[in-house]
Write a protein that holds these residues in place. Sequence first.
Motif, short mmCIF file in Angstrom:
data_model
loop_
_atom_site.label_atom_id
_atom_site.label_comp_id
_atom_site.label_asym_id
_atom_site.label_seq_id
_atom_site.Cartn_x
_atom_site.Cartn_y
_atom_site.Cartn_z
N VAL A 91 -6.73 -50.26 -26.66
CA VAL A 91 -6.83 -50.68 -28.06
C VAL A 91 -6.25 -49.62 -28.97
O VAL A 91 -6.26 -48.43 -28.66
CB VAL A 91 -8.30 -50.96 -28.48
CG1 VAL A 91 -8.86 -52.17 -27.78
CG2 VAL A 91 -9.19 -49.75 -28.30
N GLY A 92 -5.77 -50.07 -30.09
CA GLY A 92 -5.37 -49.22 -31.21
C GLY A 92 -6.01 -49.85 -32.44
O GLY A 92 -5.60 -50.94 -32.87
N LEU A 93 -7.05 -49.21 -32.98
CA LEU A 93 -7.86 -49.85 -34.01
C LEU A 93 -8.00 -49.02 -35.27
O LEU A 93 -8.05 -47.79 -35.21
CB LEU A 93 -9.28 -50.11 -33.48
CG LEU A 93 -9.40 -50.98 -32.23
CD1 LEU A 93 -10.81 -50.90 -31.67
CD2 LEU A 93 -9.03 -52.41 -32.57
N ARG A 94 -8.09 -49.71 -36.40
CA ARG A 94 -8.59 -49.12 -37.63
C ARG A 94 -10.05 -49.53 -37.70
O ARG A 94 -10.42 -50.61 -37.25
CB ARG A 94 -7.84 -49.66 -38.85
CG ARG A 94 -6.43 -49.16 -38.93
CD ARG A 94 -5.81 -49.38 -40.30
NE ARG A 94 -6.05 -50.69 -40.86
CZ ARG A 94 -5.13 -51.63 -41.06
NH1 ARG A 94 -3.88 -51.39 -40.69
NH2 ARG A 94 -5.43 -52.78 -41.59
N PHE A 95 -10.88 -48.67 -38.29
CA PHE A 95 -12.28 -49.03 -38.43
C PHE A 95 -12.81 -48.65 -39.79
O PHE A 95 -12.25 -47.80 -40.48
CB PHE A 95 -13.14 -48.39 -37.33
CG PHE A 95 -13.22 -46.88 -37.37
CD1 PHE A 95 -14.11 -46.23 -38.22
CD2 PHE A 95 -12.40 -46.11 -36.55
CE1 PHE A 95 -14.17 -44.84 -38.25
CE2 PHE A 95 -12.46 -44.74 -36.57
CZ PHE A 95 -13.36 -44.09 -37.42
N ILE A 96 -13.88 -49.32 -40.17
CA ILE A 96 -14.63 -48.96 -41.36
C ILE A 96 -16.11 -49.12 -41.02
O ILE A 96 -16.49 -50.02 -40.28
CB ILE A 96 -14.25 -49.83 -42.58
CG1 ILE A 96 -14.95 -49.33 -43.85
CG2 ILE A 96 -14.56 -51.29 -42.32
CD1 ILE A 96 -14.43 -49.97 -45.13
N VAL A 97 -16.90 -48.21 -41.52
CA VAL A 97 -18.36 -48.29 -41.43
C VAL A 97 -18.86 -48.34 -42.87
O VAL A 97 -18.52 -47.46 -43.67
CB VAL A 97 -18.97 -47.07 -40.70
CG1 VAL A 97 -20.48 -47.18 -40.64
CG2 VAL A 97 -18.37 -46.92 -39.31
N GLY A 130 -7.06 -54.25 -35.25
CA GLY A 130 -5.91 -53.59 -34.64
C GLY A 130 -5.35 -54.40 -33.50
O GLY A 130 -5.32 -55.63 -33.57
N THR A 131 -4.97 -53.70 -32.45
CA THR A 131 -4.36 -54.38 -31.31
C THR A 131 -5.12 -54.08 -30.02
O THR A 131 -5.77 -53.05 -29.88
CB THR A 131 -2.88 -53.94 -31.12
OG1 THR A 131 -2.84 -52.53 -30.91
CG2 THR A 131 -2.04 -54.33 -32.31
N ILE A 132 -5.00 -55.02 -29.10
CA ILE A 132 -5.56 -54.87 -27.77
C ILE A 132 -4.56 -55.49 -26.80
O ILE A 132 -3.91 -56.48 -27.14
CB ILE A 132 -6.95 -55.53 -27.62
CG1 ILE A 132 -7.55 -55.25 -26.23
CG2 ILE A 132 -6.89 -57.02 -27.95
CD1 ILE A 132 -9.02 -55.61 -26.13
N GLY A 133 -4.45 -54.90 -25.64
CA GLY A 133 -3.55 -55.47 -24.65
C GLY A 133 -3.30 -54.53 -23.49
O GLY A 133 -3.95 -53.51 -23.35
N LYS A 142 3.62 -50.68 -24.38
CA LYS A 142 4.00 -50.94 -25.77
C LYS A 142 4.67 -52.30 -25.89
O LYS A 142 5.57 -52.63 -25.13
CB LYS A 142 4.94 -49.83 -26.27
CG LYS A 142 5.25 -49.89 -27.73
CD LYS A 142 4.06 -49.40 -28.53
CE LYS A 142 4.47 -49.29 -30.00
NZ LYS A 142 3.32 -49.42 -30.86
N GLY A 143 4.19 -53.10 -26.84
CA GLY A 143 4.76 -54.41 -27.08
C GLY A 143 4.03 -55.54 -26.36
O GLY A 143 4.31 -56.70 -26.61
#
Length: 144
Positions: A96-102, A123-126, A130-131
């Motif tokens: 995963v490549g994520l942005r987060f907020i709490v 964000g992304t998961i996979g 890349k891609g």
Amino acid sequence: MALSNEKLIGKMAILGVLDESYLSEIKKQGWKYCVGKAGSMDSQKVVAAIETAAKNEKVIQSGIYRETHSLYHAIMEAFHGVTRGQVQLGTVLRTVGLRFIVVRGNPYEKKEEGDWIAVALYGTIGAPVKGLEHEAIGLGINHI
């Protein structure tokens, strides 16, 4: 115990993680929040990054167990959304490549209802190539 339409903590968290210009709306509520990014094939590293940011930015008090516990459950609920219920990453060859907020605040009309915490992930998961990823979003809300 009615929710206030102007103080929907989950909605604010989702909008805040998608668009940083919305953070001013969270500030108007007088709520605490932190934002950041986390990416890994190890879910423990993502959880640790979110928890560390929340403690460092004083969204939760690190010495109070119920606050850490509440945050953990909100993170795991949000992770379930991102991972479609299977909170596994590297063991099933995904990353995963994520942005987060709490976000922490009281979404109710009555002050006595106390604080709640919302965690939004976007964000992304996979596959770790890349891609070969796709977008994902998750939201977790828990009382403190």
